[in-house]
Design an enzyme around this catalytic site. Structure first.
Site, PDB file in Angstrom:
ATOM      1  CB  SER A 146      30.649  60.813  32.846  1.00 41.19           C
ATOM      2  OG  SER A 146      31.730  61.391  33.552  1.00 41.19           O
ATOM      3  CE1 TYR A 159      27.368  64.255  35.496  1.00 44.42           C
ATOM      4  CE2 TYR A 159      29.595  63.351  35.414  1.00 44.42           C
ATOM      5  CZ  TYR A 159      28.515  63.943  34.777  1.00 44.42           C
ATOM      6  OH  TYR A 159      28.576  64.214  33.440  1.00 44.42           O
TER       7      TYR A 159
END
Length: 254
Positions: A146, A159
């Protein structure tokens, strides 16, 4: 129909980026479609792939469980046996499944932190650990990372931490598996127009305009934009790339 000569396993294939990856890889491979909770969507994906001339089978594992790594391959083997490909080596493994729980450090619950790291970090690690013997020499591993690993989003701190671990896993495992001719890479998307962002992005022209304005290419990413990068790394054309995290954000926040 003759079974495809190569097999790709995609985790979290039921929707969004995972579904796009499965569609793209099904042009060249028999695809094994893992799902968590979205059986109906994954079965619909299987039908779509087969209607387009591809081959696919479906299996389920709950990646939030501590035994996800071993149960993943047990479920895979049961499904592969039913599909008549029980002894087929895995040529491509895509660790796509992941969850995101928003909340700054003071707000995110301990339970949400632990769940994200179980699904996003521990499960891919365990799937790889217990699956290396199934991977063919010269195979491909592609992990989904990500942009949150290098762009600061305070409400996605946990995250981003879970995905930063994926980058480290990718880099180091590539060194170990190089002698087998197995490449290990990661793809790091930015904001993508999928259901995971439905609550604030979809049907919100202002949000889409803002997100698009942050990218050099001036638009919001679609799942196929990411799937094509994964497919390149999974192909023979990507044979000389390993240990890398490919940032696929359309030039966001340059």
């Amino acid at each position: 129909m003759t079974t495809r000569s190569t097999l790709a396993v995609i985790t979290g294939a039921g929707g969004g980026i995972g579904s796009a990856i499965a569609h793209r890889l099904s042009r060249d491979h028999l695809v094994a479609l893992h799902h968590g909770a979205d059986l109906e969507n994954t079965q619909a994906l299987q039908r779509d792939i087969e209607q387009m001339g591809g081959q696919a089978f479906v299996f389920h594992t709950d990646l939030s469980r501590a035994d996800a790594g071993t149960e993943f391959w047990a479920a895979y083997e049961r499904a592969a046996l039913s599909a008549g490909v029980a002894n087929h080596p895995v040529n491509v493994l895509v660790n796509n499944a992941g969850i995101a729980r928003r909340g700054e450090i003071e707000q995110l619950s301990d339970e949400d932190f632990d769940r994200q790291h179980q699904v996003n970090t521990r499960s891919p690690y365990m799937i790889l650990k217990h699956g290396l013997g199934r991977l063919s020499d010269g195979g491909r591993i592609v992990n989904l990372s990500s942009s949150t690993t290098h762009i600061a989003y305070p409400d996605l701190l946990a995250y981003g931490m879970s995905k930063a671990a994926i980058d480290a896993l990718t880099h180091t495992l590539a060194q170990q598996l190089g002698p087998r001719g197995i490449t290990v890479n990661a793809v790091a998307p930015g904001v993508v127009d999928t259901n995971i962002n439905a609550d604030w992005l979809q049907n919100n022209p202002e949000a889409q305009q803002y997100v698009g304005s942050q990218a050099a290419l001036g638009r919001v990413a679609q799942p196929n934009d990411i799937a094509d990068v994964v497919a390149f790394l999974a192909s023979d054309s990507g044979r000389w790339i390993t240990g890398q995290t490919i940032v696929a954000t359309g030039g966001a926040h340059l």
